[in-house]
Design a protein around this motif. Structure first.
Motif, PDB file in Angstrom:
ATOM      1  N   ASP A   1      -0.577 -15.581   0.000  1.00 21.85           N
ATOM      2  CA  ASP A   1      -1.459 -15.786  -1.153  1.00 21.85           C
ATOM      3  C   ASP A   1      -2.012 -14.455  -1.654  1.00 21.85           C
ATOM      4  N   ILE A   2      -2.361 -13.591  -0.718  1.00 21.54           N
ATOM      5  CA  ILE A   2      -2.943 -12.294  -1.091  1.00 21.54           C
ATOM      6  C   ILE A   2      -1.888 -11.375  -1.687  1.00 21.54           C
ATOM      7  N   THR A   3      -0.713 -11.324  -1.072  1.00 21.80           N
ATOM      8  CA  THR A   3       0.329 -10.451  -1.625  1.00 21.80           C
ATOM      9  C   THR A   3       0.701 -10.869  -3.046  1.00 21.80           C
ATOM     10  N   ALA A   4       0.666 -12.176  -3.308  1.00 15.12           N
ATOM     11  CA  ALA A   4       1.001 -12.666  -4.653  1.00 15.12           C
ATOM     12  C   ALA A   4      -0.040 -12.214  -5.666  1.00 15.12           C
ATOM     13  N   VAL A   5      -1.312 -12.277  -5.289  1.00 17.10           N
ATOM     14  CA  VAL A   5      -2.382 -11.863  -6.210  1.00 17.10           C
ATOM     15  C   VAL A   5      -2.298 -10.369  -6.486  1.00 17.10           C
ATOM     16  N   ILE A   6      -2.093  -9.578  -5.440  1.00 25.28           N
ATOM     17  CA  ILE A   6      -2.001  -8.126  -5.629  1.00 25.28           C
ATOM     18  C   ILE A   6      -0.824  -7.791  -6.543  1.00 25.28           C
ATOM     19  N   ALA A   7       0.300  -8.466  -6.325  1.00 22.70           N
ATOM     20  CA  ALA A   7       1.476  -8.216  -7.163  1.00 22.70           C
ATOM     21  C   ALA A   7       1.203  -8.536  -8.625  1.00 22.70           C
ATOM     22  N   GLN A   8       0.361  -9.531  -8.866  1.00 26.00           N
ATOM     23  CA  GLN A   8       0.011  -9.889 -10.243  1.00 26.00           C
ATOM     24  C   GLN A   8      -0.943  -8.870 -10.851  1.00 26.00           C
ATOM     25  N   LEU A   9      -1.798  -8.272 -10.015  1.00 22.94           N
ATOM     26  CA  LEU A   9      -2.792  -7.329 -10.511  1.00 22.94           C
ATOM     27  C   LEU A   9      -2.203  -5.970 -10.874  1.00 22.94           C
ATOM     28  N   VAL A  10      -1.270  -5.503 -10.060  1.00 21.80           N
ATOM     29  CA  VAL A  10      -0.735  -4.150 -10.258  1.00 21.80           C
ATOM     30  C   VAL A  10       0.201  -4.124 -11.470  1.00 21.80           C
ATOM     31  N   PRO A  11      -0.033  -3.206 -12.410  1.00 22.85           N
ATOM     32  CA  PRO A  11       0.846  -3.098 -13.584  1.00 22.85           C
ATOM     33  C   PRO A  11       2.259  -2.659 -13.196  1.00 22.85           C
ATOM     34  N   ALA A  12       3.198  -2.935 -14.033  1.00 23.72           N
ATOM     35  CA  ALA A  12       4.588  -2.560 -13.787  1.00 23.72           C
ATOM     36  C   ALA A  12       4.723  -1.057 -13.579  1.00 23.72           C
ATOM     37  N   ASN A  13       5.584  -0.696 -12.633  1.00 24.53           N
ATOM     38  CA  ASN A  13       5.897   0.709 -12.333  1.00 24.53           C
ATOM     39  C   ASN A  13       4.701   1.512 -11.817  1.00 24.53           C
TER      40      ASN A  13
END
Length: 221
Positions: A68-80
């Motif tokens: 759940d946490i890795t998914a949220v972080i992945a959504q927060l961080v902008p591309a590249n």
């Protein structure tokens, strides 16, 4: 500097600060989970082998919830922008790698690959430019695994499990041989790798003592 340019810079700084705080909140939760798992797994040093499955089962849901946490972080961080932000969560990720690989070793005596750990933590390949399990973080987690197994080699004898040090020795030597084939730079990872020699020596001393006292069967040739 004109007013429009200054306003743009202020907005950019505010956006970065806001994003940093959001990522920090998730990393704080990640840290809580990894500390809880480490605390529970520390009980392996005082738990008889027959009682390990229930202990590992109690850790599994916490490990699974890390997705759940890795998914949220992945959504927060902008591309590249993976490399810009990765230092915020790398310690938590390394601890999660440690827990996942230790659980797998205790269950099956095998080593999880980097892609397998990434799958357990819910890290998708398409996130590579935002959030991924870097090889460096995976290797740091494996070094922590060896550190813990060197402790277990000693404590398993105390619990009357004289065969475990032999299994640990074979597993760790195989892992160390893999590390030896890597071209590691002279940094923290290299220094931690060099320290594995002391863990191996500690394990070998336990194996020697157990073998000398004939407390474990001689491995088949």
């Amino acid at each position: 500097m004109d007013a429009a340019n200054l306003e743009f810079i202020i907005q950019m700084l505010e956006q970065d600060t806001d994003l940093k705080e959001k990522i920090k909140d998730q990393v704080t939760e990640f840290d809580k989970k990894t500390r809880t798992m480490a605390g529970l797994l520390n009980k392996i040093h005082s738990t008889p082998t027959a009682q390990l499955p229930p202990l590992l089962d109690s850790v599994q849901p916490i490990l699974a919830s890390c997705t759940d946490i890795t998914a949220v972080i992945a959504q927060l961080v902008p591309a590249n922008q993976f490399w810009r932000w990765k230092d915020m969560w790398c310690n938590s990720l390394r601890s999660a790698v440690f827990s996942a690989t230790l659980i797998e070793y205790l269950r099956s005596g095998t080593l999880l690959t980097l892609p397998q750990v990434g799958g357990i933590l819910g890290i998708h390949p398409e996130w590579a430019d935002r959030f991924t399990l870097a090889a460096e973080d995976y290797l740091h987690g494996l070094i922590s695994l060896v550190n813990e197994l060197s402790r277990l080699a000693v404590n398993s004898v105390t619990l009357g499990n004289y065969e475990e040090p032999l299994r640990i020795s074979a597993f760790v030597k195989d892992l160390f041989a893999g590390f030896a084939m890597l071209n590691l730079k002279n940094d923290l990872l290299r220094r931690r790798y060099d320290s594995l020699k002391y863990d191996i020596k500690k394990i070998e001393e336990v194996v020697y003592d157990v073998s000398l006292r004939k407390l474990a069967p001689t491995p088949a040739k």
